[in-house]
Structure formats: structure tokens, C-alpha cells
Scaffold this motif. Structure first.
Motif, mmCIF file in Angstrom:
data_model
loop_
_atom_site.group_PDB
_atom_site.id
_atom_site.type_symbol
_atom_site.label_atom_id
_atom_site.label_comp_id
_atom_site.label_asym_id
_atom_site.label_seq_id
_atom_site.Cartn_x
_atom_site.Cartn_y
_atom_site.Cartn_z
ATOM 1 N N GLN A 9 -12.913 52.163 -33.829
ATOM 2 C CA GLN A 9 -14.127 52.694 -33.219
ATOM 3 C C GLN A 9 -15.159 51.608 -32.912
ATOM 4 O O GLN A 9 -16.236 51.908 -32.417
ATOM 5 C CB GLN A 9 -14.747 53.744 -34.140
ATOM 6 C CG GLN A 9 -13.848 54.940 -34.323
ATOM 7 C CD GLN A 9 -14.401 55.909 -35.343
ATOM 8 O OE1 GLN A 9 -15.554 55.827 -35.742
ATOM 9 N NE2 GLN A 9 -13.574 56.851 -35.762
ATOM 10 N N GLY B 295 -12.776 51.233 -39.833
ATOM 11 C CA GLY B 295 -13.217 51.775 -38.548
ATOM 12 C C GLY B 295 -13.025 50.848 -37.368
ATOM 13 O O GLY B 295 -13.751 50.934 -36.380
ATOM 14 N N HIS C 248 -18.956 52.358 -41.298
ATOM 15 C CA HIS C 248 -17.757 53.125 -41.651
ATOM 16 C C HIS C 248 -17.775 53.483 -43.144
ATOM 17 O O HIS C 248 -18.556 52.929 -43.916
ATOM 18 C CB HIS C 248 -16.488 52.345 -41.299
ATOM 19 C CG HIS C 248 -16.435 50.973 -41.895
ATOM 20 N ND1 HIS C 248 -16.986 49.877 -41.280
ATOM 21 C CD2 HIS C 248 -15.914 50.524 -43.051
ATOM 22 C CE1 HIS C 248 -16.794 48.810 -42.026
ATOM 23 N NE2 HIS C 248 -16.150 49.173 -43.114
ATOM 24 N N ARG C 249 -16.940 54.441 -43.511
ATOM 25 C CA ARG C 249 -16.836 54.842 -44.916
ATOM 26 C C ARG C 249 -16.215 53.711 -45.736
ATOM 27 O O ARG C 249 -15.311 53.037 -45.251
ATOM 28 C CB ARG C 249 -15.968 56.087 -45.046
ATOM 29 C CG ARG C 249 -16.622 57.350 -44.532
ATOM 30 C CD ARG C 249 -15.786 58.603 -44.872
ATOM 31 N NE ARG C 249 -14.421 58.330 -45.289
ATOM 32 C CZ ARG C 249 -13.341 58.450 -44.509
ATOM 33 N NH1 ARG C 249 -13.454 58.841 -43.267
ATOM 34 N NH2 ARG C 249 -12.137 58.198 -44.989
ATOM 35 N N PRO C 250 -16.665 53.530 -46.958
ATOM 36 C CA PRO C 250 -16.037 52.527 -47.821
ATOM 37 C C PRO C 250 -14.564 52.851 -48.025
ATOM 38 O O PRO C 250 -14.175 54.023 -48.081
ATOM 39 C CB PRO C 250 -16.807 52.644 -49.142
ATOM 40 C CG PRO C 250 -18.095 53.303 -48.787
ATOM 41 C CD PRO C 250 -17.802 54.188 -47.615
ATOM 42 N N LYS C 251 -13.765 51.813 -48.080
ATOM 43 C CA LYS C 251 -12.328 51.936 -48.359
ATOM 44 C C LYS C 251 -11.596 52.788 -47.320
ATOM 45 O O LYS C 251 -10.583 53.395 -47.611
ATOM 46 C CB LYS C 251 -12.090 52.514 -49.761
ATOM 47 C CG LYS C 251 -12.961 51.923 -50.835
ATOM 48 C CD LYS C 251 -12.219 50.974 -51.709
ATOM 49 C CE LYS C 251 -13.055 50.503 -52.870
ATOM 50 N NZ LYS C 251 -13.701 49.258 -52.712
ATOM 51 N N SER C 252 -12.109 52.823 -46.088
ATOM 52 C CA SER C 252 -11.508 53.671 -45.052
ATOM 53 C C SER C 252 -10.674 52.880 -44.056
ATOM 54 O O SER C 252 -10.243 53.423 -43.057
ATOM 55 C CB SER C 252 -12.615 54.417 -44.297
ATOM 56 O OG SER C 252 -13.399 53.497 -43.547
ATOM 57 N N GLY C 253 -10.479 51.607 -44.303
ATOM 58 C CA GLY C 253 -9.753 50.797 -43.343
ATOM 59 C C GLY C 253 -10.674 50.145 -42.327
ATOM 60 O O GLY C 253 -10.233 49.465 -41.419
ATOM 61 N N ASN D 298 -19.775 48.785 -44.258
ATOM 62 C CA ASN D 298 -19.537 50.158 -44.710
ATOM 63 C C ASN D 298 -20.848 50.837 -45.092
ATOM 64 O O ASN D 298 -21.884 50.195 -45.265
ATOM 65 C CB ASN D 298 -18.488 50.198 -45.836
ATOM 66 C CG ASN D 298 -18.963 49.608 -47.138
ATOM 67 O OD1 ASN D 298 -20.063 49.877 -47.607
ATOM 68 N ND2 ASN D 298 -18.110 48.799 -47.758
ATOM 69 N N SER D 299 -20.780 52.148 -45.207
ATOM 70 C CA SER D 299 -21.987 52.938 -45.440
ATOM 71 C C SER D 299 -22.607 52.677 -46.812
ATOM 72 O O SER D 299 -23.823 52.835 -46.976
ATOM 73 C CB SER D 299 -21.704 54.429 -45.249
ATOM 74 O OG SER D 299 -20.649 54.841 -46.092
#
Length: 184
Positions: free
Chosen positions: A166, A163, A156-161, A127-128
Motif C-alpha cells: 500500500q 504494508g 501500518h499495523r505492527p507485525k503486519s508485514g 507502524n502505528s
């Protein structure tokens, strides 16, 4: 004995798998590699084993997953690698590899690959927030200096599942193809 490669022998790809939520989808990379005429063996970090279906991987590749050092005198479990794909590659593995740590079989193989000149591609998966740590960018720079081919994917964004939708498994092969000579 000839130093020329055997044209009827398929090139051998080591797929190094790290402990990340998408590791269970490693079959996508295995399938893509086999469709491009690679033989494949999987090397997992010890923590990644819990994310993988070992039976399915062994059935697909014809080789068991390896994650521990072999004992002296034991036969080598996999043929020598013609190339290595590290996917998914975690923050921990990337930083330890770049720093030269070889405290697992997977890291030992990656550290040795540089000295052996084995083309290696890495598909980071983190994550980022983790990627913002200065050690991560420094590690990527070190790996680039070692001629490691690095994915263009973004964290990917934190806590976003995570990615996972993608994550481009096939990018490992796209990176390696120009670096590896031989039949495809």
C-alpha cells in the motif's frame, strides 16, 4: 551569467532513503521520477545502505549512492537539488529532522533544505505503535510548519508485514509537482 533556469536542463531530485524494509523498492520512485523527466540522485542514511542494491541504483541514476560527508576540497557528488523526496522516511529520521539534528549526510541535507527553500516531500513508513508516540505527531507538525509536504499514508499495523503493497512511492512526485516550477 543568467539567473534564469536552463530550459533544456532536467530538474534534479534528491531521493533520501531511510532504513526500512521497503527501501529496496526505491527503484519504483526512481523510475517514476525519470518518466516525469527528473534526473535523480540517491542519498541514503548509513543504516539504509544495507537495504539497497547500490549497483542497480547507480546504473539507473548514473550516480553512486551517497551517505557520508565529502572531504574538504572534494567535488560535490550531485548537482544541486531542485526538490527532495524522503522515502521511506522512518520514525527516527522524521523526529531527528524536525528537531534539527544533522548527524548524518541525509539529515544535514534535509535540515539545510529548509533554509534554501528546496521543496521537500516526505513519505513516512512506520507502524502505528511507533506513530502513537507523542514525538512523532509533534515532529510532523514541525515539518508542516517548515512547509514540508507530507504523505497522506497511514502507518501500518505492527507485525503486519509492513504494508509495502500500500506504499505509494509516486505520491512524492504528486506532492512535489505543484511546488516545483519548470518543465515536466
Amino acid at each position: 551569467m543568467s539567473d534564469q533556469p536552463n530550459p533544456s536542463k532536467k530538474p534534479f531530485l534528491y531521493v533520501v532513503v531511510c532504513a526500512a524494509g521497503i527501501a529496496g523498492d526505491i527503484g519504483k520512485l526512481i523510475t517514476a521520477a525519470q518518466e516525469q523527466q527528473w534526473d535523480v540522485g540517491v542519498v541514503a542514511t548509513p543504516q539504509a545502505l544495507g537495504f539497497l542494491d547500490a549497483q542497480e541504483i547507480e546504473t539507473r541514476t548514473g550516480y553512486p549512492i551517497h551517505s557520508a560527508w565529502r572531504s574538504p576540497g572534494d567535488p560535490r557528488p550531485l548537482p544541486p537539488a531542485d526538490a527532495i523526496a524522503v522515502a521511506p522516511a522512518t520514525f527516527n529520521t522524521i523526529n531527528k529532522w524536525a528537531a534539527g539534528f544533522a548527524d548524518t549526510l541525509a539529515l544535514g541535507i534535509l535540515c539545510e533544505a529548509h533554509g534554501l527553500g528546496i521543496p521537500t516531500a516526505v513519505l513516512p513508513y512506520l507502524n502505528s505503535a511507533m506513530a502513537a508516540h507523542p514525538a512523532y505527531r509533534q515532529s510532523l507538525d514541525r515539518l508542516r510548519e517548515m512547509s514540508v509536504l507530507i504523505s497522506s499514508s497511514e502507518p501500518h499495523r505492527p507485525k503486519s508485514g509492513g504494508g509495502a503493497d500500500q506504499f505509494r512511492w509516486e505520491e512524492a512526485l504528486e506532492l512535489l509537482t505543484p511546488a516545483v516550477s519548470g518543465p515536466r
